[in-house]
Design a protein around this motif. Structure first.
Motif, short mmCIF file in Angstrom:
data_model
loop_
_atom_site.label_atom_id
_atom_site.label_comp_id
_atom_site.label_asym_id
_atom_site.label_seq_id
_atom_site.Cartn_x
_atom_site.Cartn_y
_atom_site.Cartn_z
N UNK A 180 -3.98 8.43 16.81
CA UNK A 180 -4.09 8.09 15.34
C UNK A 180 -3.17 6.94 14.83
N UNK A 181 -1.92 6.85 15.55
CA UNK A 181 -1.19 5.40 15.18
C UNK A 181 -1.72 4.24 15.61
N UNK A 182 -2.65 4.05 16.78
CA UNK A 182 -3.54 2.97 17.06
C UNK A 182 -4.63 2.79 16.17
N UNK A 183 -5.01 3.88 15.48
CA UNK A 183 -6.22 3.89 14.68
C UNK A 183 -6.02 3.23 13.41
N UNK A 211 -5.24 -1.23 9.07
CA UNK A 211 -3.96 -1.19 7.96
C UNK A 211 -4.21 -2.02 7.06
N UNK A 212 -4.74 -3.25 7.30
CA UNK A 212 -5.16 -4.22 6.29
C UNK A 212 -6.30 -4.10 5.16
N UNK A 213 -6.90 -2.94 5.58
CA UNK A 213 -7.89 -2.43 4.79
C UNK A 213 -7.67 -1.24 3.80
N UNK A 214 -6.39 -0.79 4.12
CA UNK A 214 -6.04 0.47 3.60
C UNK A 214 -5.12 0.34 2.13
N UNK A 215 -5.29 1.04 1.37
CA UNK A 215 -4.38 1.01 0.17
C UNK A 215 -3.02 1.90 0.30
N UNK A 216 -2.21 1.75 -0.69
CA UNK A 216 -1.11 2.73 -0.19
C UNK A 216 -1.36 4.12 -0.36
N UNK A 217 -2.35 4.53 -1.11
CA UNK A 217 -2.64 6.07 -1.04
C UNK A 217 -3.07 6.31 0.33
N UNK A 218 -3.89 5.74 0.76
CA UNK A 218 -4.45 5.88 2.17
C UNK A 218 -3.42 5.73 3.09
N UNK A 219 -2.49 4.91 3.31
CA UNK A 219 -1.48 4.72 4.14
C UNK A 219 -0.53 6.15 4.11
N UNK A 220 -0.45 6.59 3.08
CA UNK A 220 0.26 7.96 2.78
C UNK A 220 -0.59 9.16 2.99
N UNK A 255 4.34 2.16 5.18
CA UNK A 255 4.50 3.39 4.59
C UNK A 255 5.85 3.30 3.45
N UNK A 256 6.94 2.54 4.03
CA UNK A 256 8.19 2.40 2.92
C UNK A 256 7.43 1.55 1.72
N UNK A 288 -8.88 -0.03 -7.73
CA UNK A 288 -10.30 0.64 -8.19
C UNK A 288 -10.95 -0.39 -8.86
N UNK A 289 -10.55 -1.57 -9.10
CA UNK A 289 -11.06 -2.83 -9.62
C UNK A 289 -12.23 -3.74 -8.78
N UNK A 290 -12.45 -4.70 -9.31
CA UNK A 290 -13.54 -5.50 -8.25
C UNK A 290 -12.52 -6.36 -7.38
N UNK A 291 -11.12 -6.55 -7.79
CA UNK A 291 -10.35 -7.46 -6.86
C UNK A 291 -9.57 -6.47 -6.13
N UNK A 292 -9.96 -5.44 -5.53
CA UNK A 292 -9.35 -4.45 -4.68
C UNK A 292 -8.88 -5.49 -3.34
N UNK A 293 -9.53 -6.01 -2.82
CA UNK A 293 -8.98 -6.45 -1.54
C UNK A 293 -7.88 -7.49 -1.70
#
Length: 253
Positions: free
Chosen positions: A72-75, A80-89, A135-136, A156-161
């Protein structure tokens, strides 16, 4: 000169002589040979754990991380660069502050770098540090109501990335937005805010005439304040309605 041979003494018992008790030779105890006893030499026992089998590779790589956690850590680090903070937590965007705090503590217990300081696996250390840093960062942003509200809008907007990371620039932008919102609410000039706040008390009390005067005074300090103008227009409208109700709509004020 040769010595005469001595005949061996006759140690055989002699017949007893009448009236004389027989004499017996004292018994000499047997003497064991003076050789110390030596215990048989045995090899020392092996050190503890020497005979136990080596740990499996997954347990040897990280303290307390099983094979599933390592995978899970490796995945997570790989994307990580595509995850938002909600997905990180591992949270939904509707998570409450209590949920966010609980998720942060959960991730910290598992991936805090202090638990891995003695590990020699460089790649594992880098993954742990990178995930814990994110995470921090996620907790720092999502625990703040203002930042979380803006972040949800961003991801949630068009500039998510471009809005996944909360950088110094975005933090300055958030502070500026909060300041602007506050200025719109109560104003920037101390005197203007003072008259505006008094006008709000007049409005709550239904004293529209006093509210009108205080709003006009507030506008002398901040002529372009849209909130002051809006409240002044409302106060004047109420005064006109009151005048119509009294039948003196043509009275010059």
């Amino acid at each position: 000169m040769s010595l005469p041979a001595i005949a061996p003494s006759d140690l055989s018992p002699r017949p007893p002589v009448p009236g004389i008790p027989p004499v017996t030779a004292p018994r000499v105890p047997a003497v064991s040979p003076l050789v110390p006893s030596v215990a048989p030499m045995t090899p020392p026992p092996p050190p503890p754990g020497a005979l136990s089998p080596p740990p499996p590779p997954s347990a040897a790589k990280g303290p307390g991380l099983d094979a599933h956690q390592l995978a899970d850590l490796a995945s997570r680090c790989a994307k990580l660069e595509q995850l938002d903070y909600f997905e990180v937590l591992l949270l939904e965007r509707t998570a409450t502050p209590a949920d966010i705090k609980k998720a942060f503590y959960r991730e910290s217990r598992t991936y805090h770098p202090d638990r891995f300081f003695h590990i020699t696996d460089k790649q594992l250390k880098e993954q742990v540090h990178e995930l814990y840093k994110r995470v921090t960062e996620a907790y720092y942003v999502l625990r703040d109501d203002t930042k979380r509200k803006k972040y949800v809008t961003d991801v949630t907007g068009p500039e998510r990335a471009q809005k996944l990371r909360f950088t110094e620039a975005s933090e300055a932008e958030t502070k500026a937005a909060a300041k602007k919102e506050q200025e719109e609410q109560i104003g920037t000039h101390p005197k203007g805010r003072q008259f505006y706040q008094q006008a709000q008390k007049d409005i709550d009390a239904g004293n529209w005439s006093a509210a009108e005067r205080n709003l006009k005074m507030a506008l002398t300090y901040e002529p372009s304040n849209a909130r002051y103008k809006e409240n002044l227009a409302e106060a004047q409208k109420r005064l006109q309605e009151e005048a119509k109700g009294k039948g003196d709509s043509f009275k010059i004020r």
